[in-house]
Design a protein around this motif. Structure first.
Motif, PDB file in Angstrom:
ATOM      1  N   MET A   1      37.542  44.977  37.318  1.00  0.00           N
ATOM      2  CA  MET A   1      36.714  46.005  37.949  1.00  0.00           C
ATOM      3  C   MET A   1      36.646  47.249  37.066  1.00  0.00           C
ATOM      4  O   MET A   1      35.601  47.904  36.978  1.00  0.00           O
ATOM      5  CB  MET A   1      37.283  46.370  39.325  1.00  0.00           C
ATOM      6  N   GLY A   2      37.759  47.576  36.402  1.00  0.00           N
ATOM      7  CA  GLY A   2      37.749  48.715  35.491  1.00  0.00           C
ATOM      8  C   GLY A   2      36.750  48.512  34.365  1.00  0.00           C
ATOM      9  O   GLY A   2      36.026  49.436  33.985  1.00  0.00           O
ATOM     10  N   THR A   3      36.700  47.284  33.847  1.00  0.00           N
ATOM     11  CA  THR A   3      35.740  46.965  32.782  1.00  0.00           C
ATOM     12  C   THR A   3      34.313  47.083  33.292  1.00  0.00           C
ATOM     13  O   THR A   3      33.444  47.681  32.637  1.00  0.00           O
ATOM     14  CB  THR A   3      35.989  45.530  32.269  1.00  0.00           C
ATOM     15  N   TYR A   4      34.072  46.524  34.488  1.00  0.00           N
ATOM     16  CA  TYR A   4      32.726  46.593  35.083  1.00  0.00           C
ATOM     17  C   TYR A   4      32.319  48.049  35.320  1.00  0.00           C
ATOM     18  O   TYR A   4      31.177  48.446  35.026  1.00  0.00           O
ATOM     19  CB  TYR A   4      32.712  45.815  36.402  1.00  0.00           C
ATOM     20  N   ALA A   5      33.252  48.844  35.842  1.00  0.00           N
ATOM     21  CA  ALA A   5      32.939  50.253  36.130  1.00  0.00           C
ATOM     22  C   ALA A   5      32.553  50.994  34.858  1.00  0.00           C
ATOM     23  O   ALA A   5      31.622  51.811  34.856  1.00  0.00           O
ATOM     24  CB  ALA A   5      34.142  50.922  36.799  1.00  0.00           C
ATOM     25  N   MET A   6      33.235  50.709  33.756  1.00  0.00           N
ATOM     26  CA  MET A   6      32.909  51.392  32.510  1.00  0.00           C
ATOM     27  C   MET A   6      31.538  50.983  31.986  1.00  0.00           C
ATOM     28  O   MET A   6      30.826  51.796  31.387  1.00  0.00           O
ATOM     29  CB  MET A   6      33.991  51.111  31.468  1.00  0.00           C
ATOM     30  N   THR A   7      31.152  49.718  32.217  1.00  0.00           N
ATOM     31  CA  THR A   7      29.798  49.310  31.801  1.00  0.00           C
ATOM     32  C   THR A   7      28.746  50.062  32.616  1.00  0.00           C
ATOM     33  O   THR A   7      27.684  50.391  32.100  1.00  0.00           O
ATOM     34  CB  THR A   7      29.597  47.794  31.962  1.00  0.00           C
ATOM     35  N   LYS A   8      29.050  50.341  33.892  1.00  0.00           N
ATOM     36  CA  LYS A   8      28.106  51.103  34.720  1.00  0.00           C
ATOM     37  C   LYS A   8      28.053  52.570  34.311  1.00  0.00           C
ATOM     38  O   LYS A   8      27.124  53.286  34.656  1.00  0.00           O
ATOM     39  CB  LYS A   8      28.480  51.005  36.205  1.00  0.00           C
ATOM     40  N   GLU A   9      29.083  53.013  33.565  1.00  0.00           N
ATOM     41  CA  GLU A   9      29.096  54.389  33.061  1.00  0.00           C
ATOM     42  C   GLU A   9      28.413  54.502  31.702  1.00  0.00           C
ATOM     43  O   GLU A   9      28.416  55.570  31.091  1.00  0.00           O
ATOM     44  CB  GLU A   9      30.539  54.907  32.964  1.00  0.00           C
ATOM     45  N   GLY A  10      27.865  53.375  31.199  1.00  0.00           N
ATOM     46  CA  GLY A  10      27.078  53.423  29.968  1.00  0.00           C
ATOM     47  C   GLY A  10      27.730  52.801  28.753  1.00  0.00           C
ATOM     48  O   GLY A  10      27.134  52.802  27.668  1.00  0.00           O
ATOM     49  N   PHE A  11      28.921  52.241  28.886  1.00  0.00           N
ATOM     50  CA  PHE A  11      29.583  51.599  27.751  1.00  0.00           C
ATOM     51  C   PHE A  11      29.170  50.138  27.675  1.00  0.00           C
ATOM     52  O   PHE A  11      28.885  49.499  28.690  1.00  0.00           O
ATOM     53  CB  PHE A  11      31.106  51.682  27.904  1.00  0.00           C
ATOM     54  N   SER A  12      29.175  49.592  26.467  1.00  0.00           N
ATOM     55  CA  SER A  12      28.912  48.162  26.312  1.00  0.00           C
ATOM     56  C   SER A  12      30.110  47.392  26.855  1.00  0.00           C
ATOM     57  O   SER A  12      31.220  47.930  26.981  1.00  0.00           O
ATOM     58  CB  SER A  12      28.684  47.801  24.843  1.00  0.00           C
TER      59      SER A  12
ATOM     60  N   GLY B   1      39.263  54.674  46.696  1.00  0.00           N
ATOM     61  CA  GLY B   1      38.715  53.589  45.893  1.00  0.00           C
ATOM     62  C   GLY B   1      37.488  52.965  46.516  1.00  0.00           C
ATOM     63  O   GLY B   1      36.565  52.532  45.812  1.00  0.00           O
ATOM     64  N   ILE B   2      37.453  52.889  47.847  1.00  0.00           N
ATOM     65  CA  ILE B   2      36.271  52.368  48.541  1.00  0.00           C
ATOM     66  C   ILE B   2      35.052  53.216  48.196  1.00  0.00           C
ATOM     67  O   ILE B   2      33.970  52.702  47.892  1.00  0.00           O
ATOM     68  CB  ILE B   2      36.492  52.340  50.066  1.00  0.00           C
ATOM     69  N   MET B   3      35.233  54.534  48.210  1.00  0.00           N
ATOM     70  CA  MET B   3      34.110  55.425  47.900  1.00  0.00           C
ATOM     71  C   MET B   3      33.646  55.256  46.461  1.00  0.00           C
ATOM     72  O   MET B   3      32.446  55.207  46.186  1.00  0.00           O
ATOM     73  CB  MET B   3      34.521  56.875  48.170  1.00  0.00           C
ATOM     74  N   ALA B   4      34.608  55.163  45.523  1.00  0.00           N
ATOM     75  CA  ALA B   4      34.250  55.008  44.112  1.00  0.00           C
ATOM     76  C   ALA B   4      33.561  53.674  43.863  1.00  0.00           C
ATOM     77  O   ALA B   4      32.533  53.607  43.172  1.00  0.00           O
ATOM     78  CB  ALA B   4      35.503  55.123  43.248  1.00  0.00           C
ATOM     79  N   THR B   5      34.114  52.598  44.429  1.00  0.00           N
ATOM     80  CA  THR B   5      33.534  51.268  44.224  1.00  0.00           C
ATOM     81  C   THR B   5      32.156  51.175  44.861  1.00  0.00           C
ATOM     82  O   THR B   5      31.231  50.581  44.286  1.00  0.00           O
ATOM     83  CB  THR B   5      34.461  50.189  44.817  1.00  0.00           C
ATOM     84  N   THR B   6      31.988  51.774  46.041  1.00  0.00           N
ATOM     85  CA  THR B   6      30.683  51.786  46.704  1.00  0.00           C
ATOM     86  C   THR B   6      29.650  52.518  45.852  1.00  0.00           C
ATOM     87  O   THR B   6      28.486  52.130  45.821  1.00  0.00           O
ATOM     88  CB  THR B   6      30.799  52.450  48.091  1.00  0.00           C
ATOM     89  N   TRP B   7      30.082  53.559  45.152  1.00  0.00           N
ATOM     90  CA  TRP B   7      29.170  54.307  44.277  1.00  0.00           C
ATOM     91  C   TRP B   7      28.609  53.374  43.208  1.00  0.00           C
ATOM     92  O   TRP B   7      27.405  53.388  42.927  1.00  0.00           O
ATOM     93  CB  TRP B   7      29.921  55.471  43.638  1.00  0.00           C
ATOM     94  N   TYR B   8      29.472  52.541  42.607  1.00  0.00           N
ATOM     95  CA  TYR B   8      29.012  51.604  41.576  1.00  0.00           C
ATOM     96  C   TYR B   8      28.110  50.532  42.171  1.00  0.00           C
ATOM     97  O   TYR B   8      27.135  50.114  41.543  1.00  0.00           O
ATOM     98  CB  TYR B   8      30.209  50.957  40.875  1.00  0.00           C
TER      99      TYR B   8
ATOM    100  N   TRP C   1      39.434  50.765  39.857  1.00  0.00           N
ATOM    101  CA  TRP C   1      40.486  49.893  39.337  1.00  0.00           C
ATOM    102  C   TRP C   1      41.619  49.781  40.363  1.00  0.00           C
ATOM    103  O   TRP C   1      42.088  48.689  40.693  1.00  0.00           O
ATOM    104  CB  TRP C   1      40.990  50.479  38.023  1.00  0.00           C
ATOM    105  N   ASP C   2      42.068  50.944  40.868  1.00  0.00           N
ATOM    106  CA  ASP C   2      43.146  50.960  41.872  1.00  0.00           C
ATOM    107  C   ASP C   2      42.755  50.194  43.130  1.00  0.00           C
ATOM    108  O   ASP C   2      43.561  49.451  43.706  1.00  0.00           O
ATOM    109  CB  ASP C   2      43.489  52.403  42.247  1.00  0.00           C
ATOM    110  N   PHE C   3      41.513  50.409  43.577  1.00  0.00           N
ATOM    111  CA  PHE C   3      41.054  49.754  44.807  1.00  0.00           C
ATOM    112  C   PHE C   3      41.068  48.240  44.660  1.00  0.00           C
ATOM    113  O   PHE C   3      41.548  47.524  45.545  1.00  0.00           O
ATOM    114  CB  PHE C   3      39.649  50.238  45.155  1.00  0.00           C
ATOM    115  N   THR C   4      40.566  47.754  43.524  1.00  0.00           N
ATOM    116  CA  THR C   4      40.547  46.311  43.301  1.00  0.00           C
ATOM    117  C   THR C   4      41.962  45.762  43.213  1.00  0.00           C
ATOM    118  O   THR C   4      42.246  44.668  43.705  1.00  0.00           O
ATOM    119  CB  THR C   4      39.767  45.973  42.025  1.00  0.00           C
ATOM    120  N   SER C   5      42.861  46.526  42.596  1.00  0.00           N
ATOM    121  CA  SER C   5      44.265  46.105  42.540  1.00  0.00           C
ATOM    122  C   SER C   5      44.873  46.024  43.940  1.00  0.00           C
ATOM    123  O   SER C   5      45.753  45.199  44.197  1.00  0.00           O
ATOM    124  CB  SER C   5      45.081  47.098  41.697  1.00  0.00           C
ATOM    125  N   SER C   6      44.371  46.879  44.838  1.00  0.00           N
ATOM    126  CA  SER C   6      44.922  46.940  46.191  1.00  0.00           C
ATOM    127  C   SER C   6      44.444  45.811  47.091  1.00  0.00           C
ATOM    128  O   SER C   6      45.057  45.540  48.123  1.00  0.00           O
ATOM    129  CB  SER C   6      44.560  48.284  46.843  1.00  0.00           C
TER     130      SER C   6
END
Length: 332
Positions: free
Chosen positions: A79-90, A298-305, A63-68
């Protein structure tokens, strides 16, 4: 930043640095990580601890990285919403949690506005060198933040169906119409989860608001800590101006507010520094600690997704398609 350093730097100014103050920069780094920690704790709490600590940090850093890297007015919520869907949430659940998180931020802004207005009676919160335009801009900003906070409170706490209607209208646009049916199902989930959040006891809202407030207090403290790490200054006035600055950052049209936030730092915090030659140095230290560290993590976290998406896409292929897409040893 380079412009500020060029116009404010004076040869030999580093000789005036007091070594006993420099550990303050280490404190600033710690506070920067505390901000990330409180933000992650808020997301984890809103998910009712279904998200682990590592996953919550990944969501927040993405979320922070995308804001940056996007204009401040856009933010990193998608991006925060997308990241949570990748963590298993609808998508509906993710959207409701992110919206609730944004609402808590807006609640904090709504509280900050009267604090600044009352403080303005006793302190020069908005520097006089900004002129009539600067004061008028801040007043319009205050009005806009209060109005937006009111709309979010109505949509989340009073009438979640209003959000559903807005989303459904947006997805009737020609270039979004093909996702209309999928989004319609997810808006039902969003409304359902919003009702669940709304039904929580007041203690739930208060604890989530506390975590949100602590995150923002860490963000607001950073400019003051950096300034005090270099020179003595009026601590209360610096904090109040930092609060006003952070509200102004929200409407910056450049990626991460770049260019604008450095100028605002010089305008708001610069007059509090006895040695103008330190302004560029203070801006550099503050941006590295508050911005570039978040960008790197944030680059590392976003790359993980992104890697997760690539793996999932590959797993969805048939065995023949997978074999075709994997390079052979001969081609390597």
């Amino acid at each position: 930043m380079a412009f500020l350093i060029y116009w404010t730097y004076t040869p030999g100014v580093l000789e005036h640095l007091k070594m006993k103050r420099l550990p303050g920069l280490i404190i600033a780094v710690v506070v920067s990580f505390m901000r990330i920690g409180f933000s992650a704790a808020k997301i984890r709490y809103l998910s009712e601890k279904a998200l682990g600590w590592m996953a919550s940090c990944r969501v927040m850093l993405s979320w922070d990285f995308t804001s940056s890297i996007t204009p401040s007015v856009v933010g990193g919520a998608p991006m925060g919403t997308y990241a949570m869907t990748k963590e298993g949430f609808s998508l509906g659940q993710s959207s409701a949690i992110i919206l609730y998180s944004l609402f808590l931020d807006q609640l904090w802004f709504a509280l900050a506005v009267p604090i600044l207005l009352v403080s303005g009676i006793f302190y020069e919160v908005v520097p006089n060198n900004t002129g009539v335009v600067g004061h008028a801009s801040m007043i319009l900003l205050y009005i806009g933040l209060l109005s937006y906070a009111g709309l979010m409170a109505y949509g989340i706490l009073k009438n979640p169906h209003a959000i559903k209607k807005v989303v459904n209208v947006v997805f009737k646009l020609p270039f979004l119409r093909r996702w209309k049916d999928d989004v319609k199902d997810e808006t039902e989930n969003l409304v359902e989860y919003a009702h669940e959040l709304r039904a929580k006891p007041n203690s739930f809202l208060l604890k989530a608001f506390f975590l949100s407030t602590m995150s923002w207090l860490c963000r607001i403290a950073l400019p003051t800590i950096v300034v005090l790490s270099l020179l003595p200054a009026n601590e209360i006035l610096s904090i109040l101006r930092s609060l006003a600055m952070n509200l102004a950052f929200l409407i910056m049209p450049t990626p991460g507010g770049s260019g604008g936030v450095e100028g605002l730092f010089a305008i708001f915090q610069g007059p509090l520094m006895d040695r103008k030659a330190f302004i560029g140095l203070a801006v550099f230290a503050w941006r590295v600690i508050s911005y570039y560290i978040s960008v790197g993590l944030g680059i590392m976290a976003t790359t993980w997704y992104i890697n997760q998406s690539v793996v999932e896409s590959f797993d969805d292929l048939s065995p023949e398609e997978q074999e075709r897409d994997v390079p052979s040893s001969e081609s390597i």
